[in-house]
Design a protein around this motif. Structure first.
Motif, PDB file in Angstrom:
ATOM      1  N   LEU A   1       1.939 -28.979 -24.663  1.00 22.99           N
ATOM      2  CA  LEU A   1       1.950 -27.622 -24.127  1.00 22.99           C
ATOM      3  C   LEU A   1       0.599 -27.249 -23.528  1.00 22.99           C
ATOM      4  N   LEU A   2      -0.487 -27.527 -24.246  1.00 18.63           N
ATOM      5  CA  LEU A   2      -1.809 -27.157 -23.750  1.00 18.63           C
ATOM      6  C   LEU A   2      -2.174 -27.928 -22.486  1.00 18.63           C
ATOM      7  N   ASP A   3      -1.818 -29.210 -22.425  1.00 18.50           N
ATOM      8  CA  ASP A   3      -2.074 -29.992 -21.216  1.00 18.50           C
ATOM      9  C   ASP A   3      -1.454 -29.303 -20.002  1.00 18.50           C
ATOM     10  N   ARG A   4      -0.208 -28.927 -20.136  1.00 16.77           N
ATOM     11  CA  ARG A   4       0.513 -28.327 -19.009  1.00 16.77           C
ATOM     12  C   ARG A   4       0.088 -26.889 -18.756  1.00 16.77           C
ATOM     13  N   LEU A   5      -0.147 -26.132 -19.824  1.00 20.20           N
ATOM     14  CA  LEU A   5      -0.537 -24.731 -19.671  1.00 20.20           C
ATOM     15  C   LEU A   5      -1.871 -24.602 -18.941  1.00 20.20           C
ATOM     16  N   PHE A   6      -2.854 -25.377 -19.350  1.00 19.58           N
ATOM     17  CA  PHE A   6      -4.173 -25.278 -18.736  1.00 19.58           C
ATOM     18  C   PHE A   6      -4.189 -25.893 -17.338  1.00 19.58           C
ATOM     19  N   TYR A   7      -3.447 -26.961 -17.147  1.00 15.76           N
ATOM     20  CA  TYR A   7      -3.510 -27.672 -15.869  1.00 15.76           C
ATOM     21  C   TYR A   7      -2.705 -26.972 -14.782  1.00 15.76           C
ATOM     22  N   SER A   8      -1.573 -26.382 -15.147  1.00 12.49           N
ATOM     23  CA  SER A   8      -0.674 -25.825 -14.132  1.00 12.49           C
ATOM     24  C   SER A   8      -1.003 -24.388 -13.751  1.00 12.49           C
ATOM     25  N   THR A   9      -1.840 -23.712 -14.523  1.00 13.09           N
ATOM     26  CA  THR A   9      -2.191 -22.326 -14.205  1.00 13.09           C
ATOM     27  C   THR A   9      -3.493 -22.297 -13.409  1.00 13.09           C
ATOM     28  N   SER A  10      -3.456 -21.602 -12.279  1.00 11.82           N
ATOM     29  CA  SER A  10      -4.608 -21.615 -11.371  1.00 11.82           C
ATOM     30  C   SER A  10      -5.501 -20.388 -11.505  1.00 11.82           C
ATOM     31  N   PHE A  11      -5.123 -19.418 -12.352  1.00  8.93           N
ATOM     32  CA  PHE A  11      -5.957 -18.219 -12.479  1.00  8.93           C
ATOM     33  C   PHE A  11      -7.295 -18.553 -13.139  1.00  8.93           C
ATOM     34  N   ASN A  12      -8.279 -17.703 -12.892  1.00  9.80           N
ATOM     35  CA  ASN A  12      -9.627 -17.928 -13.398  1.00  9.80           C
ATOM     36  C   ASN A  12      -9.684 -17.636 -14.901  1.00  9.80           C
ATOM     37  N   LYS A  13      -9.999 -18.645 -15.677  1.00 16.15           N
ATOM     38  CA  LYS A  13     -10.062 -18.508 -17.139  1.00 16.15           C
ATOM     39  C   LYS A  13     -11.478 -18.204 -17.632  1.00 16.15           C
ATOM     40  N   THR A  14     -12.423 -18.112 -16.701  1.00 11.19           N
ATOM     41  CA  THR A  14     -13.823 -17.885 -17.062  1.00 11.19           C
ATOM     42  C   THR A  14     -13.981 -16.624 -17.902  1.00 11.19           C
ATOM     43  N   MET A  15     -14.645 -16.750 -19.014  1.00 11.65           N
ATOM     44  CA  MET A  15     -14.998 -15.669 -19.925  1.00 11.65           C
ATOM     45  C   MET A  15     -13.834 -15.152 -20.774  1.00 11.65           C
ATOM     46  N   LYS A  16     -12.680 -15.793 -20.718  1.00 12.55           N
ATOM     47  CA  LYS A  16     -11.716 -15.572 -21.794  1.00 12.55           C
ATOM     48  C   LYS A  16     -12.276 -16.288 -23.021  1.00 12.55           C
ATOM     49  N   VAL A  17     -12.213 -15.679 -24.166  1.00 12.96           N
ATOM     50  CA  VAL A  17     -12.808 -16.275 -25.363  1.00 12.96           C
ATOM     51  C   VAL A  17     -11.785 -17.169 -26.059  1.00 12.96           C
ATOM     52  N   GLY A  18     -12.189 -18.371 -26.415  1.00 13.63           N
ATOM     53  CA  GLY A  18     -11.299 -19.311 -27.091  1.00 13.63           C
ATOM     54  C   GLY A  18     -11.742 -19.614 -28.509  1.00 13.63           C
ATOM     55  N   ALA A  19     -10.783 -19.917 -29.357  1.00 14.24           N
ATOM     56  CA  ALA A  19     -11.080 -20.350 -30.729  1.00 14.24           C
ATOM     57  C   ALA A  19      -9.963 -21.263 -31.198  1.00 14.24           C
ATOM     58  N   SER A  20     -10.323 -22.294 -31.928  1.00 15.82           N
ATOM     59  CA  SER A  20      -9.326 -23.216 -32.463  1.00 15.82           C
ATOM     60  C   SER A  20      -9.404 -23.252 -33.978  1.00 15.82           C
ATOM     61  N   VAL A  21      -8.259 -23.510 -34.586  1.00 14.09           N
ATOM     62  CA  VAL A  21      -8.143 -23.554 -36.039  1.00 14.09           C
ATOM     63  C   VAL A  21      -7.323 -24.776 -36.422  1.00 14.09           C
ATOM     64  N   ALA A  22      -7.831 -25.551 -37.370  1.00 12.36           N
ATOM     65  CA  ALA A  22      -7.120 -26.739 -37.854  1.00 12.36           C
ATOM     66  C   ALA A  22      -6.768 -26.559 -39.328  1.00 12.36           C
ATOM     67  N   VAL A  23      -5.564 -26.987 -39.690  1.00 10.78           N
ATOM     68  CA  VAL A  23      -5.075 -26.832 -41.062  1.00 10.78           C
ATOM     69  C   VAL A  23      -4.599 -28.181 -41.574  1.00 10.78           C
ATOM     70  N   ALA A  24      -5.064 -28.568 -42.746  1.00  8.15           N
ATOM     71  CA  ALA A  24      -4.709 -29.891 -43.264  1.00  8.15           C
ATOM     72  C   ALA A  24      -4.653 -29.888 -44.783  1.00  8.15           C
ATOM     73  N   ARG A  25      -3.994 -30.909 -45.306  1.00 11.71           N
ATOM     74  CA  ARG A  25      -4.024 -31.129 -46.746  1.00 11.71           C
ATOM     75  C   ARG A  25      -5.419 -31.519 -47.184  1.00 11.71           C
ATOM     76  N   ARG A  26      -6.038 -32.428 -46.397  1.00 13.80           N
ATOM     77  CA  ARG A  26      -7.338 -32.954 -46.819  1.00 13.80           C
ATOM     78  C   ARG A  26      -8.262 -33.232 -45.635  1.00 13.80           C
ATOM     79  N   GLY A  27      -7.995 -34.288 -44.848  1.00 17.21           N
ATOM     80  CA  GLY A  27      -8.908 -34.711 -43.794  1.00 17.21           C
ATOM     81  C   GLY A  27      -8.345 -34.529 -42.402  1.00 17.21           C
ATOM     82  N   GLY A  28      -9.210 -34.772 -41.417  1.00 17.81           N
ATOM     83  CA  GLY A  28      -8.806 -34.724 -40.016  1.00 17.81           C
ATOM     84  C   GLY A  28      -9.033 -33.395 -39.327  1.00 17.81           C
TER      85      GLY A  28
END
Length: 206
Positions: A97-124
């Motif tokens: 989804l992210l590959d296609r969402l970011f690649y196919s949209t041509s609007f300017n994403k500059t200065m939109k704030v991003g954050a990622s969150v990872a959830v796991a049992r233990r590692g990775g």
């Protein structure tokens, strides 16, 4: 102001939801609207590298990305992407989804704030965290940070509520992201968005 939160977990009410919900509380306290978009349980195809989006401004695959998500992404001030850890990386459906969402949209994403969150049992978690942040940094999006690498731990559904440090990290992340979004809004009014040079594209093999 609005933050779009993408939940890449196949479980709508799993541990990734616990992490995002903790952030959502803080956004609301700061007067920031949120929307959580559940995609981990959907059938999402990967990019076909067909070039359709260059000519038509949208993906050739007419699914939830064209129908809903692209517009929501364009209208939001911040984007949070949460994912469970699968083999030390993000859920495959989310990456497609992210590959296609970011690649196919041509609007300017500059200065939109991003954050990622990872959830796991233990590692990775840190590998997944790094993987997700690359979508922001290639798009001119400032990356919000918390007090640690943004991760929450839990195995059984709902078990993440016991990760007090992880949830504190989510609250700190949301506070910092709220501050960034508000600060950028003020800066946009006074200074505008940084102008971009024409892209210089070079290849390693000629």
């Amino acid at each position: 102001m609005k933050v779009l939160m993408i939940n890449g977990s196949p479980r709508a009410n799993g541990n990734t939801s616990v992490a995002l919900a903790e952030m959502e509380k803080v956004f609301h306290i700061n007067g920031i609207e949120t929307e959580i978009f559940q995609i981990g349980n959907r059938d999402i195809r990967g990019c076909m590298a067909c070039g359709y989006c260059f000519k038509n401004g949208k993906c050739a695959i007419d699914d939830v990305i064209n129908q809903e998500l692209a517009q929501k992404f364009e209208e939001c001030d911040g984007l949070v992407v949460g994912s469970p850890v699968f083999y030390a990386s993000a859920n495959g459906s989310l990456i497609s989804l992210l590959d296609r969402l970011f690649y196919s949209t041509s609007f300017n994403k500059t200065m939109k704030v991003g954050a990622s969150v990872a959830v796991a049992r233990r590692g990775g978690c840190t590998a997944t965290f790094d993987q997700l942040n690359k979508y922001f940094t290639i798009s001119g999006m400032p990356v919000a940070s918390g007090q640690y690498w943004n991760s929450v731990h839990g195995r059984k559904v709902g078990e993440a509520v016991g990760d007090e440090e992880g949830l504190q990290g989510m609250r700190t992340l949301a506070e910092n992201m709220s501050f960034l979004i508000k600060s950028i809004a003020l800066g946009r009014e006074k200074y505008g968005i940084p102008e971009k040079e024409k892209w210089i594209m070079t290849n390693f093999v000629r």
